[in-house]
Write a protein that holds these residues in place. Structure first.
Motif, PDB file in Angstrom:
ATOM      1  N   ALA A  63       0.828  -1.208   0.000  1.00  0.00           N
ATOM      2  CA  ALA A  63       0.000   0.000   0.000  1.00  0.00           C
ATOM      3  C   ALA A  63       0.861   1.255   0.000  1.00  0.00           C
ATOM      4  O   ALA A  63       0.509   2.264  -0.632  1.00  0.00           O
ATOM      5  CB  ALA A  63      -0.928  -0.002   1.212  1.00  0.00           C
ATOM      6  N   MET A  64       1.994   1.217   0.682  1.00  0.00           N
ATOM      7  CA  MET A  64       2.889   2.373   0.683  1.00  0.00           C
ATOM      8  C   MET A  64       3.428   2.642  -0.723  1.00  0.00           C
ATOM      9  O   MET A  64       3.578   3.796  -1.134  1.00  0.00           O
ATOM     10  CB  MET A  64       4.049   2.146   1.658  1.00  0.00           C
ATOM     11  N   PHE A  65       3.713   1.583  -1.454  1.00  0.00           N
ATOM     12  CA  PHE A  65       4.172   1.782  -2.831  1.00  0.00           C
ATOM     13  C   PHE A  65       3.027   2.227  -3.735  1.00  0.00           C
ATOM     14  O   PHE A  65       3.259   2.938  -4.717  1.00  0.00           O
ATOM     15  CB  PHE A  65       4.829   0.508  -3.360  1.00  0.00           C
ATOM     16  N   GLY A  66       1.816   1.817  -3.396  1.00  0.00           N
ATOM     17  CA  GLY A  66       0.680   2.334  -4.144  1.00  0.00           C
ATOM     18  C   GLY A  66       0.563   3.838  -4.002  1.00  0.00           C
ATOM     19  O   GLY A  66       0.347   4.558  -4.995  1.00  0.00           O
ATOM     20  N   ILE A  67       0.717   4.338  -2.792  1.00  0.00           N
ATOM     21  CA  ILE A  67       0.707   5.793  -2.560  1.00  0.00           C
ATOM     22  C   ILE A  67       1.899   6.441  -3.263  1.00  0.00           C
ATOM     23  O   ILE A  67       1.780   7.526  -3.846  1.00  0.00           O
ATOM     24  CB  ILE A  67       0.730   6.088  -1.054  1.00  0.00           C
ATOM     25  N   HIS A  68       3.032   5.775  -3.210  1.00  0.00           N
ATOM     26  CA  HIS A  68       4.248   6.259  -3.871  1.00  0.00           C
ATOM     27  C   HIS A  68       3.997   6.476  -5.366  1.00  0.00           C
ATOM     28  O   HIS A  68       4.327   7.535  -5.920  1.00  0.00           O
ATOM     29  CB  HIS A  68       5.355   5.225  -3.650  1.00  0.00           C
ATOM     30  N   PHE A  69       3.388   5.500  -6.017  1.00  0.00           N
ATOM     31  CA  PHE A  69       3.117   5.625  -7.451  1.00  0.00           C
ATOM     32  C   PHE A  69       2.060   6.688  -7.737  1.00  0.00           C
ATOM     33  O   PHE A  69       2.127   7.372  -8.766  1.00  0.00           O
ATOM     34  CB  PHE A  69       2.667   4.280  -8.014  1.00  0.00           C
ATOM     35  N   LEU A  70       1.088   6.837  -6.845  1.00  0.00           N
ATOM     36  CA  LEU A  70       0.067   7.858  -7.047  1.00  0.00           C
ATOM     37  C   LEU A  70       0.654   9.263  -6.966  1.00  0.00           C
ATOM     38  O   LEU A  70       0.188  10.178  -7.655  1.00  0.00           O
ATOM     39  CB  LEU A  70      -1.046   7.703  -6.004  1.00  0.00           C
ATOM     40  N   CYS A  71       1.678   9.424  -6.144  1.00  0.00           N
ATOM     41  CA  CYS A  71       2.287  10.756  -5.978  1.00  0.00           C
ATOM     42  C   CYS A  71       3.242  11.088  -7.123  1.00  0.00           C
ATOM     43  O   CYS A  71       3.324  12.245  -7.543  1.00  0.00           O
ATOM     44  CB  CYS A  71       3.046  10.825  -4.648  1.00  0.00           C
ATOM     45  N   LEU A  72       3.953  10.084  -7.608  1.00  0.00           N
ATOM     46  CA  LEU A  72       5.002  10.334  -8.606  1.00  0.00           C
ATOM     47  C   LEU A  72       4.481   9.955  -9.984  1.00  0.00           C
ATOM     48  O   LEU A  72       4.706   8.839 -10.474  1.00  0.00           O
ATOM     49  CB  LEU A  72       6.260   9.531  -8.258  1.00  0.00           C
ATOM     50  N   VAL A  73       3.822  10.897 -10.621  1.00  0.00           N
ATOM     51  CA  VAL A  73       3.192  10.624 -11.914  1.00  0.00           C
ATOM     52  C   VAL A  73       3.928  11.295 -13.065  1.00  0.00           C
ATOM     53  O   VAL A  73       3.611  11.033 -14.228  1.00  0.00           O
ATOM     54  CB  VAL A  73       1.720  11.104 -11.902  1.00  0.00           C
ATOM     55  N   ASN A  74       4.902  12.146 -12.760  1.00  0.00           N
ATOM     56  CA  ASN A  74       5.623  12.869 -13.800  1.00  0.00           C
ATOM     57  C   ASN A  74       7.042  12.322 -13.953  1.00  0.00           C
ATOM     58  O   ASN A  74       7.613  11.782 -13.007  1.00  0.00           O
ATOM     59  CB  ASN A  74       5.698  14.363 -13.466  1.00  0.00           C
ATOM     60  N   PRO A  75       7.637  12.476 -15.131  1.00  0.00           N
ATOM     61  CA  PRO A  75       9.031  12.049 -15.293  1.00  0.00           C
ATOM     62  C   PRO A  75       9.949  12.809 -14.343  1.00  0.00           C
ATOM     63  O   PRO A  75       9.692  13.965 -13.986  1.00  0.00           O
ATOM     64  CB  PRO A  75       9.340  12.399 -16.756  1.00  0.00           C
ATOM     65  N   GLY A  76      11.005  12.159 -13.939  1.00  0.00           N
ATOM     66  CA  GLY A  76      11.972  12.788 -13.050  1.00  0.00           C
ATOM     67  C   GLY A  76      13.335  12.167 -13.259  1.00  0.00           C
ATOM     68  O   GLY A  76      13.555  11.389 -14.192  1.00  0.00           O
ATOM     69  N   ASP A  77      14.250  12.484 -12.345  1.00  0.00           N
ATOM     70  CA  ASP A  77      15.619  12.007 -12.540  1.00  0.00           C
ATOM     71  C   ASP A  77      15.784  10.534 -12.205  1.00  0.00           C
ATOM     72  O   ASP A  77      16.893  10.005 -12.304  1.00  0.00           O
ATOM     73  CB  ASP A  77      16.610  12.846 -11.729  1.00  0.00           C
ATOM     74  N   GLY A  78      14.714   9.852 -11.823  1.00  0.00           N
ATOM     75  CA  GLY A  78      14.825   8.429 -11.532  1.00  0.00           C
ATOM     76  C   GLY A  78      14.202   7.527 -12.562  1.00  0.00           C
ATOM     77  O   GLY A  78      14.360   6.305 -12.478  1.00  0.00           O
ATOM     78  N   ASP A  79      13.507   8.095 -13.552  1.00  0.00           N
ATOM     79  CA  ASP A  79      12.822   7.204 -14.493  1.00  0.00           C
ATOM     80  C   ASP A  79      13.786   6.465 -15.404  1.00  0.00           C
ATOM     81  O   ASP A  79      13.453   5.430 -15.961  1.00  0.00           O
ATOM     82  CB  ASP A  79      11.761   7.952 -15.304  1.00  0.00           C
ATOM     83  N   GLY A  80      15.022   6.986 -15.542  1.00  0.00           N
ATOM     84  CA  GLY A  80      16.005   6.298 -16.362  1.00  0.00           C
ATOM     85  C   GLY A  80      16.430   4.964 -15.793  1.00  0.00           C
ATOM     86  O   GLY A  80      17.045   4.166 -16.494  1.00  0.00           O
ATOM     87  N   PHE A  81      16.124   4.712 -14.534  1.00  0.00           N
ATOM     88  CA  PHE A  81      16.479   3.443 -13.914  1.00  0.00           C
ATOM     89  C   PHE A  81      15.440   2.359 -14.198  1.00  0.00           C
ATOM     90  O   PHE A  81      15.662   1.200 -13.886  1.00  0.00           O
ATOM     91  CB  PHE A  81      16.617   3.610 -12.401  1.00  0.00           C
ATOM     92  N   MET A  82      14.318   2.759 -14.754  1.00  0.00           N
ATOM     93  CA  MET A  82      13.209   1.833 -14.934  1.00  0.00           C
ATOM     94  C   MET A  82      13.079   1.414 -16.400  1.00  0.00           C
ATOM     95  O   MET A  82      13.636   2.042 -17.293  1.00  0.00           O
ATOM     96  CB  MET A  82      11.911   2.464 -14.441  1.00  0.00           C
ATOM     97  N   SER A  83      12.310   0.373 -16.610  1.00  0.00           N
ATOM     98  CA  SER A  83      12.128  -0.160 -17.953  1.00  0.00           C
ATOM     99  C   SER A  83      11.278   0.780 -18.796  1.00  0.00           C
ATOM    100  O   SER A  83      10.615   1.687 -18.283  1.00  0.00           O
ATOM    101  CB  SER A  83      11.461  -1.533 -17.887  1.00  0.00           C
ATOM    102  N   SER A  84      11.279   0.527 -20.085  1.00  0.00           N
ATOM    103  CA  SER A  84      10.475   1.345 -20.993  1.00  0.00           C
ATOM    104  C   SER A  84       8.991   1.216 -20.673  1.00  0.00           C
ATOM    105  O   SER A  84       8.241   2.192 -20.749  1.00  0.00           O
ATOM    106  CB  SER A  84      10.735   0.918 -22.435  1.00  0.00           C
ATOM    107  N   GLU A  85       8.561   0.008 -20.324  1.00  0.00           N
ATOM    108  CA  GLU A  85       7.155  -0.192 -19.966  1.00  0.00           C
ATOM    109  C   GLU A  85       6.792   0.625 -18.738  1.00  0.00           C
ATOM    110  O   GLU A  85       5.706   1.221 -18.673  1.00  0.00           O
ATOM    111  CB  GLU A  85       6.884  -1.676 -19.718  1.00  0.00           C
ATOM    112  N   PHE A  86       7.682   0.644 -17.759  1.00  0.00           N
ATOM    113  CA  PHE A  86       7.441   1.433 -16.555  1.00  0.00           C
ATOM    114  C   PHE A  86       7.387   2.923 -16.900  1.00  0.00           C
ATOM    115  O   PHE A  86       6.478   3.643 -16.466  1.00  0.00           O
ATOM    116  CB  PHE A  86       8.553   1.167 -15.540  1.00  0.00           C
ATOM    117  N   GLN A  87       8.354   3.399 -17.672  1.00  0.00           N
ATOM    118  CA  GLN A  87       8.403   4.816 -18.019  1.00  0.00           C
ATOM    119  C   GLN A  87       7.168   5.258 -18.788  1.00  0.00           C
ATOM    120  O   GLN A  87       6.722   6.398 -18.661  1.00  0.00           O
ATOM    121  CB  GLN A  87       9.658   5.101 -18.850  1.00  0.00           C
TER     122      GLN A  87
END
Length: 957
Positions: free
Chosen positions: A304-328
């Protein structure tokens, strides 16, 4: 299990025991007053210790202790009024949460979300970036006190939690108050709870879990009469919530889960052996209750904490390069419209690298400074027109009057699909050059197995043989039967093999220097390992593929897919924090308190994380006492002694053993870790050690006969008072390092017991009166150690030998050379003079006198370092208070300002561009090759690490 008291009496040997302690098959006196009645797994010597039913006097003492804790924790919470240590990172994460910009950190999100909530409720808008240690909070109006208040409140709440935990364990009120006082006056816990850090929330949730589990165990040990009652369920469910919260702050919570889990398995095992009161159906009821509360509830809370985490972070940032293309693709402005799936000659495409989480094959109109000096080819993590290529056949198509010239020759022809092993050319649409390779070493990775990749040619030039690449589809990685035969957008994974040399287009975790805008290197590798040589097409369009053409897009990973991917990236990043750090320490030094962490320094003050030696060493001695007791008890049991027939002996073994087991689970796993470790990693283990210390004191003074203290309670109370006074005195002595208060060099040196306690006493004034006479320095706060974590920024900290200096400029270390630092400009004041002063310091930063220097001559080598200390004074020699001098940032460069490409910044479609190169995943086959490249690294023109996973955390330790 605790040893038996006798080798006889088989019935008693099989009697139910609880958590390693033989439990009696009979209570001395049952609740009904009947002796000798079999109560199954009920434990001897256990009474109801429900903390909800404490007398009013205990709650009064609890209130007083909480007030004292609040005073100690909140005292001068506004000090210092600038960014301290890892506030750079955790404060920065709060800004990103409020702005909704995605970031990657090795820690779960709960504590960061709470810090963000505290700042948001206080009016923080996220505009302050926390980029630099020493950056002022007051002028921009950052509600930093409110954000620090959350960890401080967590630190305050840990005090009553310790009191209640000891009461739940059966200790007297005196003992519980003593344990709570130890938490109040523990300097290390105080320091961590006064800053925007994660450790204070971690400690309160660990403490709450310990309280809940010990309370549940007390209910359980009272036997079947208490099972499944309201209090039994309450404390079991509270334990599950505590486990979920603890693991949602840091993965150290997994050690708490291991502690509770091991004791739970022992409970179930012993219940299984109680054939008189526990039926199989009832056993499964116990099992399911624990499985739900201790597995389902923590896991649900964590997710649930990660669910809130994803709800808050909806815009690209300096960490999206660490994630897969599907995630981005799930982030705003990172998603894309459906694109044509068929790839033909003449298609305009963008190519992504599979193993670096989707960096794009990129070029811009800048040349390599060495090698062929042709146009650069890089890997770039964001969408951009410089990522666009046209796929050409090796020969031009035939028209009515002959070959059709130019890269757009296929625009009006029936599309010809590109099949496996087709030979193609890649034409860069912006610069009109083609992807090119040749037998020239790259400017950075100068290895024989690597060839340079460049963009070569000009408009109207047909290219040459070095532009030819062969498509080799990797069938095992491609999705669908058609994708294994011909190129299909997203679905086909392929290699590009250079026809002339046989090398494959390749990228790995090496960043180009400033001339390449710190983007990731692309080369052509001979025998490069498969993961680093895999590419796929993301964007695809062709003039002859109409709107009715078959389309494709990334699969939406959904919450579970994103959750699992992020866990893997966090794990991989955490395991990658192996670089040494100036303030790291190893687990063997923690129980002895051999070293701390330097947090901050300014205006002749310092914040240094160090524990209270009285409390720290006493708790370590308590652990040793129990281990010696256990070893002796086992030997006596083996020899047939019946010590375990004594109730107090069994209770001592079980109750203190439970706490020592908690200490062991939170301490010994760190020996298995190769990552950076710091003193504050010991705090959860310290908490359990303090519990064990208090329990030993309680047994000795209240429950063990023969010592004489049980019969003389006044002596026991006097001992507690003496112990408390010593702890308070030690706390007061080292409190200037926790609060950043004025201190003198003489007092500092007097209480510095070890050379490894490496704060710099020369930072402080020689007399306290100098603090009132001097004004604050005009330069920004400088951490005396520049305690920057390579896990976050990859920058090495400053030499501790020059701790406390307000550096305007720092010359490089030049052995045997004497130069004078250039003085910085003096604003609106005349330059009076330059003073040169030579200091000799050892490797720990301690100042050496002339005799020590003379004794070391010929035995050691001295290196020279030049630094400038600047004061602005008027003509009368008085310091100018408001003068401002530009200073270099003391925190490492922030990713938002790294890797900027001026060509790329024009006409960006995305709202935010962060140019930190995409993360690469290590390929095992490249390790030996890249290790050779990594030797002799220089800061200019030579390999530097790419955007590795550990850079995501930016200092979280």
């Amino acid at each position: 299990m605790a040893p038996r008291g006798s080798s006889g009496n088989k019935t008693n040997e099989k009697a139910a025991t609880i958590s390693g302690k033989p439990a009696a098959s009979q209570n001395a006196v049952s609740k009904k007053g009947k002796a000798g009645k079999n109560l199954g797994y009920t434990s001897e010597g256990v009474t109801d210790q429900d903390v909800m039913l404490l007398p009013g006097s205990d709650f009064q003492i609890l209130g007083v202790l909480t007030i004292i804790a609040a005073i100690v924790r909140l005292f001068r919470l506004y000090q210092p009024s600038s960014v301290v240590f890892d506030e750079v990172h955790f404060g920065g994460f709060a800004s990103k949460y409020i702005k909704g910009r995605f970031f990657m950190d090795v820690h779960p999100p709960l504590a960061k979300l709470l810090l963000t909530l505290a700042g948001w409720l206080a009016g923080f808008d996220g505009d302050f970036d926390f980029k630099e240690i020493g950056k002022d909070y007051v002028e921009p109006g950052v509600p930093y006190v409110a954000m620090r208040l959350l960890p401080a409140i967590c630190g305050v709440l840990t005090v009553p939690t310790m009191f209640l935990t000891l009461k739940a364990a059966g200790c007297r009120t005196t003992t519980a108050a003593l344990g709570a006082a130890f938490i109040i006056f523990e300097n290390g816990l105080l320091t961590q709870s006064r800053l925007i850090l994660l450790d204070s929330p971690l400690m309160i949730f660990t403490a709450f879990t310990a309280l809940s589990w010990i309370s549940f165990s007390n209910q359980h040990e009272q036997g079947p009469e208490k099972a499944f009652q309201l209090s039994w369920w309450f404390w079991l469910l509270a334990t599950g919530l505590g486990l979920g919260a603890t693991s949602s702050v840091k993965w150290v919570g997994l050690f708490t889960i291991a502690w509770v889990g091991s004791l739970t398995l022992l409970q179930l095992w012993l219940l299984l052996g109680d054939t008189k009161t526990i039926t199989p159906r009832l056993w499964f009821k116990h099992f399911l209750a624990r499985a739900f509360c201790l597995i389902v509830v923590p896991l649900g809370f964590y997710m649930a904490m990660f669910g809130i985490h994803f709800l808050c972070l909806v815009n690209p940032g300096d960490g999206d390069g660490f994630m897969s293309s599907e995630f981005q693709a799930t982030l705003n402005s990172k998603s894309m419209q459906d694109v044509a799936v068929d790839v033909a000659f003449g298609s305009r495409v963008s190519l992504r690298h599979h193993n670096t989480q989707g960096g794009y094959l990129h070029s811009h109109s800048h040349m390599y400074p060495g090698g062929s000096k042709q146009q650069q080819i890089t890997l770039y993590p964001h969408k951009d027109e410089n990522n666009n290529w046209i796929l050409e056949n090796q020969t031009q198509p035939e028209g009515l009057t002959g070959p059709i010239a130019g890269p757009k020759a296929w625009d009006t022809l029936v599309p010809t699909m590109i099949e496996d092993r087709a030979v193609i050319k890649l034409f860069h649409t912006v610069t009109s050059r083609r992807l090119h390779s040749h037998d020239v070493r790259p400017p950075v990775t100068e290895a024989e197995w690597q060839n340079e990749v460049s963009a070569y040619g000009y408009e109207g030039f047909d290219g040459d043989a070095n532009d030819l690449f062969r498509v080799e589809i990797i069938k095992s990685m491609s999705d669908g039967a058609e994708a294994k035969k011909r190129l299909r957008t997203i679905q086909t994974k392929f290699k590009l093999v250079h026809v002339m040399t046989g090398c494959v287009l390749f990228s790995h975790k090496v960043k180009l220097p400033d001339w390449g805008y710190e983007q990731q290197e692309v080369t052509c590798a001979k025998g490069g390992t498969l993961p680093n040589s895999v590419w796929y097409i993301e964007q695809n369009e062709h003039p002859m593929l109409g709107a009715d053409a078959e389309k494709v897009n990334y699969r939406n990973p959904g919450f579970l897919g994103k959750f699992w991917e992020l866990q893997k990236v966090m794990w991989r990043t955490n395991a990658g924090l192996v670089e040494s750090h100036v303030w790291d320490s190893r687990p063997s030094s923690w129980p002895l308190l051999l070293r701390g962490i330097n947090f901050w320094g300014k205006d002749h003050r310092q914040i240094y994380l160090i524990g209270n030696p009285v409390i720290w060493w006493s708790s370590s001695i308590a652990i040793g006492i129990y281990l010696a007791f256990k070893a002796l008890a086992i030997l006596r049991w083996q020899r047939g002694f019946k010590d375990y027939n004594t109730i107090v002996f069994k209770r001592f073994d079980y109750e203190i053993g439970t706490s020592v087991l908690g200490w062991a689970f939170h301490y010994f796993p760190f020996y298995l870790m190769q990552r950076q470790l710091f003193l504050h990693h010991y705090f959860p283990a310290l908490y359990f050690a303090i519990i064990a210390l208090c329990q030993i004191y309680d047994f000795t003074t209240n429950r063990i006969s023969g010592v004489g203290l049980r019969e003389r309670p006044a002596i026991g109370k006097a001992l507690a008072l003496i112990f408390l006074v010593l702890s308070v005195v030690a706390f007061a002595i080292y409190s200037p390092l926790a609060y950043g208060n004025p201190w003198t060099q003489k007092e500092c040196k007097r209480v510095k017991l070890f050379d490894t306690w490496d704060w710099d006493c020369n930072t402080f004034h020689t007399d306290l009166s100098q603090y009132s006479a001097s004004s604050p320095s005009v330069v920004g706060a400088v951490p005396t150690s520049a305690p920057a974590d390579p896990a976050h920024n990859g920058q090495k900290p400053a030499d501790p030998a020059f701790a406390g200096l307000k550096d305007e400029q720092q010359k490089p270390l030049v052995p045997g050379e004497a130069r004078t630092s250039e003085a910085p400009p003096v604003p609106e004041a005349g330059y009076l003079h330059r003073e040169e002063h030579v200091e000799y310091r050892d490797q720990d930063g301690n100042l050496l006198d002339e005799e020590q220097v003379k004794s070391l001559e010929g035995k050691v080598s001295f290196k020279t370092k030049y630094e400038t200390r600047t004061r602005i004074v008027d003509g009368l020699g008085k310091e100018v208070k408001d003068a401002k001098i530009p200073v270099e940032p003391v925190a490492p460069p922030h990713p938002d300002i790294e890797g900027r490409n001026p060509e790329t910044n024009k006409g960006e479609a995305e709202e935010e561009r962060r140019e930190q190169p995409a993360t690469s995943v290590d390929a095992e086959g490249d390790v030996s090759k890249e290790a050779k490249v990594g030797q002799g690294i220089k800061m200019e023109g030579k390999p530097r690490p790419g955007s590795e996973g550990n850079e995501a955390t930016k200092g979280s330790i």
